[in-house]
Design a protein around this motif. Structure first.
Motif, PDB file in Angstrom:
ATOM      1  N   LEU A   1       1.083  -0.898  -0.289  1.00  0.00           N
ATOM      2  CA  LEU A   1       0.314  -0.091   0.431  1.00  0.00           C
ATOM      3  C   LEU A   1       1.080   0.997   0.026  1.00  0.00           C
ATOM      4  O   LEU A   1       1.859   1.246   0.333  1.00  0.00           O
ATOM      5  N   GLY A   2       0.503   2.640  -0.743  1.00  0.00           N
ATOM      6  CA  GLY A   2       0.703   3.747  -0.320  1.00  0.00           C
ATOM      7  C   GLY A   2       0.522   4.233   1.055  1.00  0.00           C
ATOM      8  O   GLY A   2       0.060   3.862   1.390  1.00  0.00           O
ATOM      9  N   GLU A   3       1.647   5.336   0.932  1.00  0.00           N
ATOM     10  CA  GLU A   3       2.154   5.983   2.437  1.00  0.00           C
ATOM     11  C   GLU A   3       0.362   5.985   2.970  1.00  0.00           C
ATOM     12  O   GLU A   3      -0.139   6.058   3.580  1.00  0.00           O
ATOM     13  N   ASN A   4      -0.054   7.190   1.685  1.00  0.00           N
ATOM     14  CA  ASN A   4      -2.020   7.396   2.278  1.00  0.00           C
ATOM     15  C   ASN A   4      -2.695   6.229   2.595  1.00  0.00           C
ATOM     16  O   ASN A   4      -3.522   5.810   3.443  1.00  0.00           O
ATOM     17  N   ALA A   5      -2.702   5.356   1.733  1.00  0.00           N
ATOM     18  CA  ALA A   5      -3.885   4.068   1.362  1.00  0.00           C
ATOM     19  C   ALA A   5      -3.189   3.126   3.112  1.00  0.00           C
ATOM     20  O   ALA A   5      -3.840   2.744   3.668  1.00  0.00           O
TER      21      ALA A   5
END
Length: 524
Positions: free
Chosen positions: A360-364
């Motif tokens: 996952l990306g940082e925001n997710a």
């Protein structure tokens, strides 16, 4: 035991099998499996990274949205060939050529029916007329791109001699790949393989093209047929993640890749696929389409590497190969003893996600971690399945026009059942109280009042993610509006909250579809 299906450094062309993924085209045609542009790009990026050779990105003439998706995927692709599908119609082929011209490697995939039943009832053409169509349209496609694939729709119900004439014509006019699909899932492995052997022997210019298999699973033999075609001389397999597709679906990419990887003793062919990414790809496609993967699904199912029988467990404890023909790690599943709970930190959570096949990306990640901590405060034991459901529901509802703010329910034998709900629609807060024939009906009535719509509820399904009275409930909702169906899932320890979230997620998906239709109307 095969640890991975990756291709070794030196592989001759005769042993190399091209993986052609049509998840974004044939897979998306599966009712309820439509994806947004962002979801398609995310899937395409993962397929490209995983080593898929050809990504069939869509059917450009079908809609403005499909055309734009193919264009964007073509622009983003780093290594894969990007294909656009086209009927044997000049306008289709021109549109596909325009869409794939942005790719480093673009392909036009054009097709026409060849079987007697299709020619009589669907095409209403003679055999000679179809040969003329093949000549004109394959020539047109080859003038636009160097890489042209031609498919004989319903090849398995086409007389061999006529099929051979069609194939010879397509190759003469510039087709570089010849696909002989089992369009209706009718063939058996022996006869499918025999068809390829006959065509390759009969067609004088067969050595000028790569032959491809494309099998549907109506009789449950799509993977077996695909492998039979490869053994008979084909060198491209057309498949989808999780086997999604029209009717009973297509051959599953993960199954053909691992079959080729594990049984090299009788299938001495290799692919470029990084098999350690298969579980991750399966989870992503399941999340964006809201199509659950059956527990006993080969390779990527939840139970694929689970053992409950005492005999099996005894064997596994003594030696893993007694009951496992491949390692979990070879398909991207890592066993771990890490116990997740309310005291777990972000690093441990990230590591757990990685072990489950998620990147996952940082925001997710931040969003998933926040929801995980909330779940851990309410649930004594957080199982892997809980985390998977939590992350999948987050991925599936990433595009939120409507958001649940709060929900309270009055239920029980005395009635009437009542739901008080507050939601946010495009930043505007709305509140409503509604009664219903039961708490779920009250919730859906409240949503209907807050967000008026004409969608019909086609499916409402609940199942427990894990055992125990504190198990998360996973709710699936399918809505239909103007002939378009969407399916959404949501998970929460509170079944009623999960129901509201799933219904709202489905409405969000319908909103995306409406915007796509409006965009088409404006464009036309």
């Amino acid at each position: 035991m095969t640890e991975s299906a990756n291709t070794p450094a030196a592989v001759s062309d005769k042993d190399r099998v091209i993986i052609f993924d049509t998840t974004l085209r044939d897979g998306e045609q599966c009712p309820g499996a439509s994806m947004t542009m962002e979801e398609k790009l995310e899937v395409a990026d993962l397929l490209d990274e995983m080593g898929v050779d050809v990504i069939e990105a869509g059917f450009p003439i079908a809609s403005v949205g499909d055309f734009e998706s193919v264009v964007e995927i073509a622009r983003h692709a780093k290594r894969a060939t990007i294909a656009g599908l086209a009927r044997a119609i000049p306008a289709d082929i021109a549109r596909a050529g325009e869409a794939v011209r942005h790719a480093q490697r673009g392909r036009i995939h054009t097709f026409v029916s060849t079987s007697p039943i299709h020619l009589e009832f669907q095409m209403r053409k003679t055999q000679e007329e179809v040969l003329d169509i093949i000549k004109a349209t394959v020539t047109q496609a080859r003038n636009l791109v160097e890489d042209v694939e031609w498919s004989a729709m319903d090849a398995t119900r086409t007389p061999i001699d006529y099929l051979a004439r069609c194939v010879e014509m397509a190759i003469t006019c510039g087709a570089t790949t010849i696909n002989l699909p089992d369009t209706v899932g009718y063939a058996m492995p022996e006869e499918y393989g025999a068809m390829f052997r006959a065509i390759i022997e009969k067609v004088p210019n067969a050595d000028k093209a790569i032959f491809s298999v494309h099998c549907h699973n109506d009789l449950g033999v799509a993977v077996a047929n695909s492998l039979a075609g490869i053994a008979a001389g084909a060198r491209q397999i057309e498949c989808t993640i999780n086997g999604i597709g029209e009717r009973a679906g297509n051959a599953a990419l993960e199954e053909v890749v691992m079959a080729l990887g594990v049984r090299r003793d009788i299938l001495p062919y290799q692919t470029e696929i990084n098999s350690r990414m298969l579980t991750r790809a399966s989870k992503l496609v399941s999340a964006v389409t809201s199509f659950p993967v059956q527990y006993n699904k080969a390779i990527v199912g939840r139970n694929a590497f689970s053992h409950e029988s005492g005999i099996h467990q005894d064997g596994m404890l003594k030696h893993a190969q007694t009951y496992e023909i491949m390692t979990p790690e070879s398909v991207g599943v890592t066993k771990t003893s890490l116990v997740m709970g309310k005291h777990s930190g972000r690093a441990a959570f990230r590591d757990k996600l990685k072990s489950l096949g998620y990147e996952l990306g940082e925001n997710a990640l931040n969003d998933a971690f926040t929801r995980f901590k909330s779940l851990a405060d309410r649930k004594k034991v957080v199982y892997d399945e809980d985390i998977e459901a939590l992350v999948d529901s987050g991925i599936a509802t990433a595009s939120e026009h409507i958001r649940l703010v709060s929900l309270s329910i009055i239920a029980g034998t005395r009635g009437p059942q009542r739901a008080t709900m507050e939601i946010e629609v495009e930043g505007e807060t709305r509140a409503q109280e509604a009664e219903g024939n039961g708490p779920v009906d009250a919730i859906f009535n409240a949503i209907q009042a807050l967000v008026p719509h004409s969608a019909k509820l086609e499916l409402y399904q609940v199942h427990a993610v894990t055992g125990g009275t504190d198990a998360q409930a996973e709710v699936s909702v399918r809505l239909e509006e103007d002939g378009k169906a969407v399916t959404a899932r949501a998970a929460d320890p509170d079944t009623l909250v999960a129901s509201a979230l799933a219904y709202i997620s489905a409405l969000n998906k319908l909103q995306v579809k409406r915007q796509s239709v409006n965009a088409q109307s404006v464009a036309s």
